[in-house]
Design a protein around this motif. Structure first.
Motif, mmCIF file in Angstrom:
data_model
loop_
_atom_site.group_PDB
_atom_site.id
_atom_site.type_symbol
_atom_site.label_atom_id
_atom_site.label_comp_id
_atom_site.label_asym_id
_atom_site.label_seq_id
_atom_site.Cartn_x
_atom_site.Cartn_y
_atom_site.Cartn_z
ATOM 1 N N ASN A 74 0.782 -1.187 -0.050
ATOM 2 C CA ASN A 74 0.012 -0.102 -0.010
ATOM 3 C C ASN A 74 0.935 1.206 -0.008
ATOM 4 O O ASN A 74 0.272 2.463 0.080
ATOM 5 N N SER A 100 4.531 3.031 -1.952
ATOM 6 C CA SER A 100 5.752 2.901 -2.904
ATOM 7 C C SER A 100 6.909 3.230 -2.061
ATOM 8 O O SER A 100 6.933 3.775 -0.985
ATOM 9 N N ASN A 110 -1.322 4.622 -0.725
ATOM 10 C CA ASN A 110 -2.503 4.004 -1.738
ATOM 11 C C ASN A 110 -3.781 4.253 -0.687
ATOM 12 O O ASN A 110 -4.486 3.260 -0.476
ATOM 13 N N TRP A 126 -6.032 -0.487 -13.428
ATOM 14 C CA TRP A 126 -5.930 -0.348 -12.099
ATOM 15 C C TRP A 126 -6.472 -1.174 -10.766
ATOM 16 O O TRP A 126 -6.061 -1.368 -9.893
ATOM 17 N N LEU A 149 -4.059 -3.913 -10.013
ATOM 18 C CA LEU A 149 -3.062 -3.261 -9.140
ATOM 19 C C LEU A 149 -3.591 -2.605 -7.708
ATOM 20 O O LEU A 149 -2.610 -2.138 -6.911
ATOM 21 N N ARG A 150 -4.861 -2.404 -7.552
ATOM 22 C CA ARG A 150 -5.433 -2.304 -6.422
ATOM 23 C C ARG A 150 -5.012 -0.587 -6.366
ATOM 24 O O ARG A 150 -4.766 -0.149 -5.138
ATOM 25 N N GLN A 151 -4.886 0.043 -7.367
ATOM 26 C CA GLN A 151 -4.584 1.508 -7.258
ATOM 27 C C GLN A 151 -6.090 2.155 -7.011
ATOM 28 O O GLN A 151 -7.015 2.151 -7.696
ATOM 29 N N GLY A 165 -1.360 6.634 -12.669
ATOM 30 C CA GLY A 165 -1.740 5.973 -11.754
ATOM 31 C C GLY A 165 -1.308 4.424 -12.262
ATOM 32 O O GLY A 165 -0.877 3.724 -11.198
ATOM 33 N N THR A 215 2.350 4.397 -10.888
ATOM 34 C CA THR A 215 2.778 4.291 -9.352
ATOM 35 C C THR A 215 1.988 2.998 -8.861
ATOM 36 O O THR A 215 2.810 2.483 -7.914
ATOM 37 N N GLY A 216 1.164 2.484 -9.570
ATOM 38 C CA GLY A 216 0.362 1.077 -9.116
ATOM 39 C C GLY A 216 1.596 -0.183 -9.437
ATOM 40 O O GLY A 216 1.628 -0.762 -8.518
ATOM 41 N N ARG A 271 4.469 0.432 -6.965
ATOM 42 C CA ARG A 271 4.018 -0.100 -5.648
ATOM 43 C C ARG A 271 3.880 -1.598 -5.423
ATOM 44 O O ARG A 271 4.511 -2.344 -4.423
ATOM 45 N N ARG A 272 3.557 -2.386 -6.483
ATOM 46 C CA ARG A 272 3.241 -3.744 -6.627
ATOM 47 C C ARG A 272 4.461 -4.520 -6.652
ATOM 48 O O ARG A 272 4.668 -5.472 -6.107
#
Length: 222
Positions: free
Chosen positions: A4, A6, A12, A85, A88-90, A153, A156-157, A160-161
């Motif tokens: 959650n 980065s 997130n 997204w 990626l749970r963005q 997004g 960044t997604g 982060r993942r």
């Protein structure tokens, strides 16, 4: 690794949590300034006439195969990217809406301010300045942590993942999109290649200084 956040401290958060995360006036100013600078960047890149960004090449390539206007294709591509997204749970936010509604008008305003130069040296100056301003704009508005536009997004997604750097993810995305656009018949130029290779590292640099780290713990993405 916390999925959650980065490596640069981008949390997130859900839309309401973003608004409640503190320092909202400052973050709103950063968001709006970043998006306006993004409009300046778009105008400079377009007026340089040395080649559009990879996403522009992709949109133009897709328009050769679909009976739709370029603007309609841009909207459809944005919607498809938003669907990406989900795995990626963005999380979206106010910045997502602001990007959608304001980036176009900000670009139009600045297109009225900048004429296309004839001198090649000035066109290169427009191109290089546009790339740097794009990186600063991205770091400012994404760093405000109020949600990103569809394409940022995705960046960044993935960062982060996967735990990758913004530089690595952004460059990979730009090169993949450029390859797809070129395969579809989009027209690229030297400016397209410069943008694809340079915008990621420069964005990574400015994000180190412009991401506004929040003092709240991020809520888990559902």
């Amino acid at each position: 690794m916390n999925l959650n956040t980065s490596p640069l401290g981008l949390a997130n958060l859900g839309p309401l949590a973003q608004l409640r995360a503190g320092r909202l006036p400052e973050r709103l100013v950063r968001l709006l300034v970043g998006l306006y600078l993004y409009g300046i960047s778009n105008a400079l890149l377009m007026r340089s006439t040395l080649g559009g960004s990879p996403w522009v090449v992709f949109h133009e390539g897709a328009s050769r195969h679909l009976p739709l206007s370029l603007g309609t294709i841009m909207v459809l591509v944005a919607l498809v990217v938003l669907l990406l997204w989900i795995p990626l749970r963005q999380m979206p936010g106010l910045g997502t809406l602001a990007n959608t509604l304001l980036l176009g008008p900000f670009t139009d305003i600045n297109l009225q301010l900048f004429d296309a130069p004839e001198a090649l040296g000035l066109r290169w100056l427009y191109l290089l300045t546009g790339v740097v301003v794009c990186a600063i704009a991205t770091a400012l508005y994404v760093g405000a942590q109020l949600g990103t536009g569809p394409r940022d997004g995705l960046m960044t997604g993935f960062a982060r993942r996967a735990g990758w750097s913004i530089q690595r993810v952004r460059t990979c995305i730009e090169l993949v999109v450029l390859a797809l656009g070129f395969a579809l018949g989009g027209i690229a130029g030297v400016g397209t290649v410069v943008f694809a290779l340079c915008v990621g590292p420069i964005t990574q640099f400015f994000m180190r200084y412009l991401v506004l780290r929040l003092d709240v713990a991020p809520t888990p993405a559902q």
